[in-house]
Design a protein around this motif. Structure first.
Motif, PDB file in Angstrom:
ATOM      1  N   ARG A   1      -8.718   2.525   9.317  1.00 17.98           N
ATOM      2  CA  ARG A   1      -8.252   3.070   8.040  1.00 17.98           C
ATOM      3  C   ARG A   1      -7.041   3.963   8.277  1.00 17.98           C
ATOM      4  NH1 ARG A   1     -11.507   3.678   3.529  1.00 17.98           N
ATOM      5  NH2 ARG A   1     -10.691   5.770   3.195  1.00 17.98           N
TER       6      ARG A   1
ATOM      7  N   SER B   1      -4.169   6.341   5.633  1.00 19.06           N
ATOM      8  CA  SER B   1      -3.642   6.733   4.326  1.00 19.06           C
ATOM      9  C   SER B   1      -2.141   6.914   4.449  1.00 19.06           C
ATOM     10  CB  SER B   1      -4.264   8.051   3.875  1.00 19.06           C
ATOM     11  OG  SER B   1      -5.645   7.921   3.713  1.00 19.06           O
TER      12      SER B   1
ATOM     13  N   ASP C   1      -6.587   0.176  -1.067  1.00 17.57           N
ATOM     14  CA  ASP C   1      -7.316   0.950  -2.079  1.00 17.57           C
ATOM     15  C   ASP C   1      -8.573   0.226  -2.549  1.00 17.57           C
ATOM     16  OD1 ASP C   1      -5.481   3.087  -1.980  1.00 17.57           O
ATOM     17  OD2 ASP C   1      -4.133   1.988  -3.300  1.00 17.57           O
TER      18      ASP C   1
ATOM     19  N   HIS D   1       0.879   1.515  -5.199  1.00 18.69           N
ATOM     20  CA  HIS D   1       1.097   2.380  -6.359  1.00 18.69           C
ATOM     21  C   HIS D   1       1.702   3.697  -5.880  1.00 18.69           C
ATOM     22  CE1 HIS D   1      -2.363   4.972  -5.404  1.00 18.69           C
ATOM     23  NE2 HIS D   1      -2.946   3.848  -5.027  1.00 18.69           N
TER      24      HIS D   1
ATOM     25  N   GLU E   1      -0.907   8.405  -3.170  1.00 24.26           N
ATOM     26  CA  GLU E   1      -1.666   8.102  -1.959  1.00 24.26           C
ATOM     27  C   GLU E   1      -2.261   6.695  -2.020  1.00 24.26           C
ATOM     28  OE1 GLU E   1      -2.823   9.685   1.804  1.00 24.26           O
ATOM     29  OE2 GLU E   1      -1.434  10.373   0.301  1.00 24.26           O
ATOM     30  N   ASN E   2      -2.067   5.926  -0.957  1.00 20.32           N
ATOM     31  CA  ASN E   2      -2.629   4.586  -0.797  1.00 20.32           C
ATOM     32  C   ASN E   2      -3.469   4.585   0.475  1.00 20.32           C
ATOM     33  OD1 ASN E   2      -1.003   2.407  -2.670  1.00 20.32           O
ATOM     34  ND2 ASN E   2       0.218   4.206  -2.229  1.00 20.32           N
ATOM     35  N   VAL E   3      -4.486   3.732   0.537  1.00 22.01           N
ATOM     36  CA  VAL E   3      -5.332   3.620   1.727  1.00 22.01           C
ATOM     37  C   VAL E   3      -5.383   2.156   2.151  1.00 22.01           C
ATOM     38  CG1 VAL E   3      -7.645   3.891   2.700  1.00 22.01           C
ATOM     39  CG2 VAL E   3      -6.749   5.617   1.120  1.00 22.01           C
TER      40      VAL E   3
ATOM     41  N   ASP F   1     -12.992   1.393   0.540  1.00 20.96           N
ATOM     42  CA  ASP F   1     -12.555   2.056  -0.686  1.00 20.96           C
ATOM     43  C   ASP F   1     -11.707   3.287  -0.406  1.00 20.96           C
ATOM     44  OD1 ASP F   1     -13.951   0.175  -2.179  1.00 20.96           O
ATOM     45  OD2 ASP F   1     -15.778   1.399  -2.249  1.00 20.96           O
ATOM     46  N   ALA F   2     -10.766   3.568  -1.287  1.00 25.71           N
ATOM     47  CA  ALA F   2      -9.891   4.732  -1.131  1.00 25.71           C
ATOM     48  C   ALA F   2     -10.705   6.026  -1.138  1.00 25.71           C
ATOM     49  CB  ALA F   2      -8.845   4.757  -2.236  1.00 25.71           C
ATOM     50  N   GLU F   3     -11.799   6.077  -1.887  1.00 27.67           N
ATOM     51  CA  GLU F   3     -12.603   7.292  -2.013  1.00 27.67           C
ATOM     52  C   GLU F   3     -13.571   7.499  -0.851  1.00 27.67           C
ATOM     53  OE1 GLU F   3     -12.799   4.715  -4.360  1.00 27.67           O
ATOM     54  OE2 GLU F   3     -11.126   5.513  -5.535  1.00 27.67           O
TER      55      GLU F   3
END
Length: 169
Positions: A29, A31, A56, A85, A88-90, A139-141
């Protein structure tokens, strides 16, 4: 003007043997921030037999190398122009490594495939990696605080060892 070495680095999950024969999937991962969404964007991945790429939390590509190919390390490219977008993108990757040689290189360039430009994201020591991942890892979260920083091996042109046995694809 001389050649400027490429800044992206080979990485792998910390604590794993990079020459092991394991083909068990591993996870990565990273960011990154995007100020303005580019018209085009390309994801490049090298060092895997197969992978799944999520931006994301959304699957953007699933790739399987042609195992009959005599070249071991291919560079896969994916158009992610419509996926970025502002903010912040992951990027999350599930990598199925090549048996006997585990090193990964990744970058996202804000241009169409094959067009060079300063990268939005490159593989390096700021990435996180894990041998196993919990549900929602892409997931981004997802909270990856328990994931260790990756092992970074240096720039992809920093060692002759990186340019042996067709691994310079």
């Amino acid at each position: 003007k001389g050649h400027t070495p490429l800044p992206e680095q080979y990485i792998w999950v910390a604590g794993q043997d990079t020459k092991a024969s394991s083909t068990a999937p591993v996870h990565f991962r990273a960011s990154f921030s995007v100020n303005a969404v580019p018209q085009h964007a390309t994801l490049y991945v090298a060092g895997a037999d197969a992978y799944e790429a999520y931006l994301d939390g959304k699957l953007v590509d699933k790739v399987q190398r042609n195992l009959a190919s005599p070249i071991a390390m291919l560079v896969f490219e994916t158009d992610i122009s419509e996926k970025l977008h502002a903010g912040e993108n992951v990027l999350a990757l599930k990598i199925m490594p090549r048996g006997g040689h585990h090193q990964l290189v990744v970058k996202i360039v804000p241009r169409a495939a094959g067009v060079n430009a300063p990268a939005l994201l490159i593989s390096g020591p700021a990435w996180k990696g894990a041998a196993t991942a919990d549900t929602g890892w892409q997931d981004a979260e997802f909270h990856d605080a328990s994931w260790a920083p990756v092992q970074a091996f240096g720039g992809i042109e920093s060692s002759m060892e990186f340019l042996q046995g067709n691994d310079d694809g």
